[in-house]
Structure formats: structure tokens, C-alpha cells
Motif scaffolding. Structure first.
Motif, PDB file in Angstrom:
ATOM      1  N   VAL A  27       0.871  -1.172   0.000  1.00  0.00           N
ATOM      2  CA  VAL A  27       0.000   0.000   0.000  1.00  0.00           C
ATOM      3  C   VAL A  27       0.909   1.223   0.000  1.00  0.00           C
ATOM      4  O   VAL A  27       1.813   1.339   0.834  1.00  0.00           O
ATOM      5  CB  VAL A  27      -0.940   0.022   1.221  1.00  0.00           C
ATOM      6  CG1 VAL A  27      -1.731   1.331   1.256  1.00  0.00           C
ATOM      7  CG2 VAL A  27      -1.902  -1.156   1.176  1.00  0.00           C
ATOM      8  N   ASP A  28       0.690   2.097  -0.957  1.00  0.00           N
ATOM      9  CA  ASP A  28       1.535   3.295  -1.120  1.00  0.00           C
ATOM     10  C   ASP A  28       3.000   2.910  -1.251  1.00  0.00           C
ATOM     11  O   ASP A  28       3.905   3.594  -0.749  1.00  0.00           O
ATOM     12  CB  ASP A  28       1.334   4.261   0.056  1.00  0.00           C
ATOM     13  CG  ASP A  28      -0.101   4.754   0.168  1.00  0.00           C
ATOM     14  OD1 ASP A  28      -0.767   4.837  -0.886  1.00  0.00           O
ATOM     15  OD2 ASP A  28      -0.548   5.026   1.287  1.00  0.00           O
ATOM     16  N   ARG A  56      -3.235   2.838  -5.007  1.00  0.00           N
ATOM     17  CA  ARG A  56      -2.572   2.652  -3.717  1.00  0.00           C
ATOM     18  C   ARG A  56      -2.145   1.210  -3.456  1.00  0.00           C
ATOM     19  O   ARG A  56      -1.122   0.964  -2.806  1.00  0.00           O
ATOM     20  CB  ARG A  56      -3.484   3.131  -2.586  1.00  0.00           C
ATOM     21  CG  ARG A  56      -3.830   4.610  -2.644  1.00  0.00           C
ATOM     22  CD  ARG A  56      -4.550   5.051  -1.383  1.00  0.00           C
ATOM     23  NE  ARG A  56      -3.661   4.919  -0.214  1.00  0.00           N
ATOM     24  CZ  ARG A  56      -4.071   5.055   1.049  1.00  0.00           C
ATOM     25  NH1 ARG A  56      -5.349   5.290   1.301  1.00  0.00           N
ATOM     26  NH2 ARG A  56      -3.226   4.930   2.046  1.00  0.00           N
ATOM     27  N   LYS A  99       4.663   0.364   0.027  1.00  0.00           N
ATOM     28  CA  LYS A  99       5.314  -0.282   1.169  1.00  0.00           C
ATOM     29  C   LYS A  99       4.602  -1.585   1.503  1.00  0.00           C
ATOM     30  O   LYS A  99       3.372  -1.671   1.377  1.00  0.00           O
ATOM     31  CB  LYS A  99       5.302   0.645   2.382  1.00  0.00           C
ATOM     32  CG  LYS A  99       6.055   1.958   2.160  1.00  0.00           C
ATOM     33  CD  LYS A  99       5.958   2.846   3.394  1.00  0.00           C
ATOM     34  CE  LYS A  99       6.677   4.175   3.165  1.00  0.00           C
ATOM     35  NZ  LYS A  99       6.586   5.066   4.369  1.00  0.00           N
ATOM     36  N   ASP A 113     -10.090   5.063  -5.924  1.00  0.00           N
ATOM     37  CA  ASP A 113      -8.893   5.573  -6.586  1.00  0.00           C
ATOM     38  C   ASP A 113      -9.301   6.488  -7.731  1.00  0.00           C
ATOM     39  O   ASP A 113     -10.128   6.121  -8.573  1.00  0.00           O
ATOM     40  CB  ASP A 113      -8.058   4.418  -7.137  1.00  0.00           C
ATOM     41  CG  ASP A 113      -7.288   3.680  -6.065  1.00  0.00           C
ATOM     42  OD1 ASP A 113      -6.447   4.314  -5.410  1.00  0.00           O
ATOM     43  OD2 ASP A 113      -7.527   2.470  -5.882  1.00  0.00           O
ATOM     44  N   GLU A 138      -0.674   4.572 -10.380  1.00  0.00           N
ATOM     45  CA  GLU A 138      -0.532   5.264  -9.100  1.00  0.00           C
ATOM     46  C   GLU A 138      -1.562   4.806  -8.072  1.00  0.00           C
ATOM     47  O   GLU A 138      -1.679   5.415  -7.009  1.00  0.00           O
ATOM     48  CB  GLU A 138      -0.644   6.778  -9.317  1.00  0.00           C
ATOM     49  CG  GLU A 138       0.414   7.338 -10.256  1.00  0.00           C
ATOM     50  CD  GLU A 138       0.178   8.800 -10.571  1.00  0.00           C
ATOM     51  OE1 GLU A 138      -0.598   9.452  -9.844  1.00  0.00           O
ATOM     52  OE2 GLU A 138       0.757   9.295 -11.563  1.00  0.00           O
TER      53      GLU A 138
END
Length: 271
Positions: free
Chosen positions: A78-79, A100, A81, A92, A98
Motif C-alpha cells: 500500500v503506497d 494505492r 510499502k 482511486d 498510481e
């Protein structure tokens, strides 16, 4: 601004402009996260246990969001990581790359339509993307670029139309464009995008017989007096022509033209 909107003016280089537009279109649909990469649209209401086919994690709608729960075995990020635990997500709106949530190269995009939540699975290694051979399109012909007039409705309206997934949904309409073609006046009901450009879903006498069953048209924003160029050379295949998992709306009443529009994108090219 929509990248598919037609150019507002004529500069004498229309065939060359069209060829450049067509090449850019082929590049965009075949990009790693273009429409060919969509392998699933999973409506959460169809999966009350939160488990989606071939999608890691648990996805549960919760009011104005979706709660994603994942363990180490799900190998989600997520993002950017590594993620374990629970997180609340909203729809989204960024480009697919891009989004998440990711699983390796796959992008898991949260979607909301008419209050219902879904997760879309974009995979650059999809069979459709690997098999893609191009778009069958008719070369530029000036007879298909005609002057039109846009008339806005006093108030925006919505009509219920069937979508490509078999469900009926609302389609917002902001006005109509009228234009001459083959000696007769025709009209299309259109939506008005945020940048002022127009969007029509239409069928014609070639639909299902030489062309895909319906197509999109994206004229530019009309001038102050309502004039706008209607260029069918830039007719577009809808996303559902590239992947079965899109929910494209069918043409609204009045948007099936009796004339043969032998122009623009027609079908996917066969191997």
C-alpha cells in the motif's frame, strides 16, 4: 482534459494529425496499465465474505469506504510499502499505475459506481495484452468531419441504459449536438466533461457489421456560440472492446444513427 478529445480546429494537416492520433491511441491502449491489462472487475456486494477471485486480502465495504485486511501471505503493498493489517480505502482517482494497492506488478484499483464498491485488477501480463495486434481503423476521410451545433439542456439529466456487464445504470447527459451528414440532419445526446469537452456513446448502421457494436465520440469543447467540429474519423472503441471486465454504457435512446459511419476505429485487429 480528456486525451481523446478531438482537435478543435482544422489546420490543413488532418491526415497527418489523424495518423499521429491513431499511433498514440494504439500506444495508450497497449501500455502496461492500459485497458488491455484489466483482468477483473469484482463487485464487493457479490462477495460478502470479502474474498475476491484471485485477488489477495479481504475487501469489505464499510459506508463511504472499503476496509482492506491482509496478512504477510498476501504479499500486498500500500503506497509502495509492504502491508499487513487493516486499512480504510476510498475510490482511486489517480492513473492506474498510481493506485494505492499493488500485488507485484498488478494494480488493485478501488472503484465506486452508484454507491456500489468494486475492485479492479490490472495485470500487465494479461492474455489480452500479450495477444494484442492493433486496432483496425479507417484512414482519415474529410467527409466524416462536419460542422455541428451544441445545445445544452437547461438542466443536466440522467437516463438508465444497459451496460456491457448486463446491469442497468444511469448515464448523465448535458445536451445535444446536431450536424449534417449525407444530406440529412442528425443528432447525438452527449455528456459534458469537466473541461467542457463532449462525450457521446453511439451506434450506427455498421455497428456489429463491420464495426464494434457501439463506439465513443469525444468532440472538443464547443465555441461560445455552440459550434463544434464533429469528427467521426476519431470514433473510438470503448474500453469493453479491449477487456470484458469494463462496464461501458450502451448508447442512450436517440443515439443510434441510421447512416453507415465507415470511419475511425472499427474493431480490434485479428491475428
Amino acid at each position: 482534459m480528456s486525451t481523446d478529445a478531438q482537435q478543435a480546429g482544422q489546420d490543413g494537416n488532418e491526415p497527418q494529425n489523424w495518423q499521429k492520433w491513431h499511433e498514440q491511441r494504439v500506444g495508450s491502449v497497449s501500455a502496461p496499465y492500459g485497458p488491455l491489462s484489466l483482468t477483473g472487475t469484482h463487485w464487493l456486494g457479490d462477495h460478502p465474505d470479502g474474498r475476491l477471485p484471485a485477488v489477495p486480502g479481504s475487501w469489505v465495504p464499510d459506508g463511504d469506504g472499503v476496509v482492506l485486511t491482509a496478512g504477510p501471505e498476501d504479499v500486498l503493498t500500500v503506497d509502495g510499502k509492504p502491508f499487513t493489517g487493516s486499512i480504510r480505502l476510498t475510490a482511486d482517482h489517480a492513473p492506474v499505475p498510481e493506485s494505492r494497492v499493488a500485488h507485484g506488478r498488478r494494480r488493485l484499483v478501488v472503484l465506486r459506481r452508484e454507491g456500489l464498491w468494486a475492485v479492479r485488477d490490472f495485470d500487465p501480463d494479461s492474455p489480452a495484452r500479450r495477444a494484442f495486434e492493433g486496432i483496425e481503423a479507417t484512414a482519415y476521410d474529410p467527409r466524416w468531419a462536419v460542422p455541428g451545433t451544441f445545445r445544452a439542456y437547461p438542466e443536466s439529466r440522467s437516463v438508465r441504459v444497459e451496460n456491457a456487464d448486463g446491469r442497468e445504470r444511469g448515464l448523465g447527459l448535458g445536451g445535444e449536438i446536431t450536424f449534417p451528414l449525407d444530406g440529412m440532419e442528425h443528432s447525438l445526446r452527449v455528456a459534458v466533461e469537466q473541461d467542457g469537452s463532449l462525450w457521446a456513446v453511439f451506434a450506427d448502421a455498421t455497428s456489429g457489421n463491420g464495426s464494434y457494436r457501439f463506439r465513443f465520440l469525444r468532440p472538443p469543447a464547443p465555441a461560445a456560440d455552440g459550434t463544434v467540429t464533429v469528427d467521426f474519423n476519431r470514433s473510438l472503441l470503448p474500453p469493453c472492446a479491449f477487456a470484458d471486465h469494463f462496464i461501458c454504457p450502451f448508447p442512450p435512446p436517440g443515439n443510434t444513427l441510421a447512416v453507415e459511419i465507415a470511419a475511425g476505429e472499427r474493431n480490434l485487429r485479428d491475428r
